[in-house]
Design an enzyme around this catalytic site. Structure first.
Site, PDB file in Angstrom:
ATOM      1  N   GLY A 280      12.783  29.024  -1.087  1.00  0.00           N
ATOM      2  CA  GLY A 280      14.191  28.709  -0.888  1.00  0.00           C
ATOM      3  C   GLY A 280      14.859  28.614  -2.246  1.00  0.00           C
ATOM      4  O   GLY A 280      15.475  29.552  -2.744  1.00  0.00           O
ATOM      5  N   ARG A 281      14.635  27.461  -2.881  1.00  0.00           N
ATOM      6  CA  ARG A 281      15.228  27.156  -4.185  1.00  0.00           C
ATOM      7  C   ARG A 281      15.068  28.285  -5.204  1.00  0.00           C
ATOM      8  O   ARG A 281      16.010  28.644  -5.906  1.00  0.00           O
ATOM      9  CB  ARG A 281      14.549  25.906  -4.730  1.00  0.00           C
ATOM     10  CG  ARG A 281      15.107  25.375  -6.020  1.00  0.00           C
ATOM     11  CD  ARG A 281      14.160  24.323  -6.612  1.00  0.00           C
ATOM     12  NE  ARG A 281      13.712  23.350  -5.636  1.00  0.00           N
ATOM     13  CZ  ARG A 281      14.363  22.239  -5.315  1.00  0.00           C
ATOM     14  NH1 ARG A 281      15.482  21.948  -5.921  1.00  0.00           N
ATOM     15  NH2 ARG A 281      13.888  21.415  -4.401  1.00  0.00           N
ATOM     16  N   TYR A 321      17.983  12.563  -5.361  1.00  0.00           N
ATOM     17  CA  TYR A 321      16.631  12.724  -5.914  1.00  0.00           C
ATOM     18  C   TYR A 321      16.565  12.489  -7.411  1.00  0.00           C
ATOM     19  O   TYR A 321      15.563  12.846  -8.036  1.00  0.00           O
ATOM     20  CB  TYR A 321      16.124  14.154  -5.752  1.00  0.00           C
ATOM     21  CG  TYR A 321      16.183  14.825  -4.428  1.00  0.00           C
ATOM     22  CD1 TYR A 321      15.335  14.443  -3.378  1.00  0.00           C
ATOM     23  CD2 TYR A 321      17.033  15.911  -4.226  1.00  0.00           C
ATOM     24  CE1 TYR A 321      15.359  15.135  -2.184  1.00  0.00           C
ATOM     25  CE2 TYR A 321      17.052  16.605  -3.029  1.00  0.00           C
ATOM     26  CZ  TYR A 321      16.214  16.205  -2.008  1.00  0.00           C
ATOM     27  OH  TYR A 321      16.217  16.890  -0.841  1.00  0.00           O
ATOM     28  N   CYS A 348      33.748   6.741  -3.770  1.00  0.00           N
ATOM     29  CA  CYS A 348      33.693   5.309  -4.031  1.00  0.00           C
ATOM     30  C   CYS A 348      32.277   4.782  -3.856  1.00  0.00           C
ATOM     31  O   CYS A 348      31.960   4.096  -2.877  1.00  0.00           O
ATOM     32  CB  CYS A 348      34.682   4.592  -3.126  1.00  0.00           C
ATOM     33  SG  CYS A 348      36.347   5.110  -3.525  1.00  0.00           S
TER      34      CYS A 348
HETATM   35  C1  LIG Z   1      12.201  23.163   2.335  1.00  0.00           C
HETATM   36  C2  LIG Z   1      11.123  24.035   2.808  1.00  0.00           C
HETATM   37  C3  LIG Z   1      10.858  25.248   2.166  1.00  0.00           C
HETATM   38  C4  LIG Z   1      11.587  25.708   0.922  1.00  0.00           C
HETATM   39  O1  LIG Z   1      11.334  24.911  -0.182  1.00  0.00           O
HETATM   40  P1  LIG Z   1      11.883  25.375  -1.626  1.00  0.00           P
HETATM   41  O2  LIG Z   1      11.495  24.274  -2.516  1.00  0.00           O
HETATM   42  O3  LIG Z   1      13.350  25.487  -1.495  1.00  0.00           O
HETATM   43  O4  LIG Z   1      11.246  26.666  -1.943  1.00  0.00           O
HETATM   44  C5  LIG Z   1       9.881  26.057   2.695  1.00  0.00           C
HETATM   45  N1  LIG Z   1       9.180  25.699   3.798  1.00  0.00           N
HETATM   46  C6  LIG Z   1       9.406  24.527   4.435  1.00  0.00           C
HETATM   47  C7  LIG Z   1       8.605  24.181   5.625  1.00  0.00           C
HETATM   48  C8  LIG Z   1      10.371  23.653   3.959  1.00  0.00           C
HETATM   49  O5  LIG Z   1      10.581  22.492   4.576  1.00  0.00           O
END
Ligand SMILES: *Cc1c(COP(=O)(O)O)cnc(C)c1O
Length: 424
Positions: A280-281, A321, A348
């Site tokens: 994802g990230r 975080y 706020c």
């Molecule tokens: C959040 C998540 C991801 C993606 O994580 P990243 O750190 O953004 O790569 C992949 N698989 C599952 C099951 C997640 O919960």
């Protein structure tokens, strides 16, 4: 890798377009994603894992904008989803159902039904109760549910914050290895369950290959046991969590994908299984920036506050975080005195900040700041707290900018609400 937002003539740019012009055109706070960079990040995964049967299931929760998802679909990626809402988004954007894996500890029967009707690739099942429910829903639907057990390998992954660790025994995620074997055996007797793979996801923002290799070794052991009992799987899903460079002192690096792929290759090849990864990230984070304008510069008692028009409602990571994001002025201010400041938002809450004790060239009211590495878990975690309108999103691709989400309106803020008495 090229810098996503290079400084040209003193001003930060994206794909040849000045971020200043984007802020003027679309207002602030504003998210800008460089899609050419996203494409490049996806390619880096494809290149590192070339030669393996790979499904890149982009983790929708990092950034679920339809335009981003649509490009992912066109570039051959699938999706890792965690809700029926994300299933809807992914399908709206054109991601084929047979490239979608469904994770999440609390899947409802409704969500399972939706996934089955769409024909998704697999449900990543997180508990015994969930497996039973999935079987029941599949039976009702007269179909067979493809699934993978999400195993909890009990690895403490070295993520920067405990909230992003998911692979140790004390989290709500997955089932213990030993229990998983029993559940696969049970599933083998069901005519409505199809054990298609094994899944593991140990956390997020992991910078070393080691924990991933360890997780792979765990699931490989389970896959071998299953094979010896005649349960033949199709895939191994190693989850996401590939770390990126946020620019914090001491973490000036990102995960080495080539090293990871090299270390994983022998096991994956031996098992002859398809590999599913859920980044994802790492696909969208570095390709995104949050533009925010300075409203006031306020001298507190021994502290300088740079008060900007975006805060925890736009980018929650710093307060939630302790996430670090590099911040720079969009237009360099030659001669500005550099000193430690707190960059804070309008909310706020004392916890509403984008950076604390950060050395910045002192900006003035009206200046624009760029908050880097904001393409993942940025807009996705935005809220309407303090009746804030969620910001607009823009993508830049091939030297052109496109508005891909309008800034919310005041009407959007009260949509769906009712006053059940006569008003006036
Ligand atoms: C959040 C998540 C991801 C993606 O994580 P990243 O750190 O953004 O790569 C992949 N698989 C599952 C099951 C997640 O919960």
């Amino acid at each position: 890798m090229t810098a996503p937002f290079p400084r040209l003539g003193g001003v930060l740019h994206s794909g040849g377009i000045s971020l200043e012009s984007l802020a003027d055109r679309f207002g602030t706070p504003l998210y800008v994603y460089d899609l050419d960079q996203v494409r490049e990040s996806l390619r880096r995964f494809e290149d590192a894992f070339a030669g393996m049967d790979l499904l890149l299931a982009y983790s929708v929760k990092a950034n679920g904008n339809l335009a981003v998802l649509h490009r992912m679909a066109q570039w051959g990626a699938g999706a890792d989803i965690v809700s029926g809402g994300e299933l809807f988004r992914a399908r709206q954007a054109g991601i084929p159902a047979d490239r979608i894996v469904f994770a999440g500890v609390a899947k409802t029967a409704e969500e399972m039904r939706a996934g089955l009707r769409e024909g998704i690739y697999a449900f990543n099942v997180e508990s015994e109760g969930e497996l039973r429910r999935l079987e029941a829903v599949a039976a009702e639907e007269g179909t067979v549910a493809p699934f993978a057990m999400r195993v909890n390998p009990d690895i403490v992954s070295p993520t920067p914050h405990e909230y992003t660790r998911t692979g140790h025994a004390q989290t709500k995620f997955g089932v213990p290895m030993g229990r998983a074997l029993d559940l696969y055996r049970e599933a083998a007797r069901s005519s409505h369950l199809w054990a298609r793979g094994i899944d593991v996801h140990i956390g997020s923002q992991i910078l070393d290959a080691g924990p991933f290799v360890q997780a792979l070794d765990h699931v490989a052991t389970l896959a071998r046991s299953l094979r010896s009992e005649g349960v033949l799987l199709e895939f191994l899903d190693l989850g996401g969590g590939y770390g990126v460079r946020y620019g914090e002192a001491g973490s000036e690096r990102e995960l080495d994908l080539e090293e990871l792929a090299e270390r994983m290759k022998p096991t994956v090849a031996e098992l002859e299984l398809r590999l599913v990864l859920e980044p994802g990230r790492s696909l969208v984070g570095p390709a995104g920036v949050l533009l925010t304008r300075v409203e006031y510069v306020k001298e507190g008692q021994g502290k300088t506050f740079v008060i900007v028009d975006g805060g925890m409602t736009e980018l929650l990571r710093p307060s939630h975080y302790g996430g670090y994001h590099a911040i720079e002025p969009v237009r360099a201010r030659p001669g500005a005195e550099t000193r430690p400041v707190d960059v804070v938002g309008p909310i706020c809450e004392t916890g509403d900040f984008l950076a604390r004790d950060r050395s910045l060239p002192l900006p003035q009211a009206g200046d624009l700041l760029a908050v880097h590495t904001a393409g993942a878990y940025g807009f996705a975690m935005a809220s309407n707290y303090n009746a804030r309108r969620r910001p607009a999103e823009v993508v830049v691709e091939g030297g052109e900018a496109f508005l891909v989400r309008e800034r919310e309106s005041l009407e959007d803020l009260v949509r769906g609400e009712r006053i059940p008495w006569p008003v006036g």
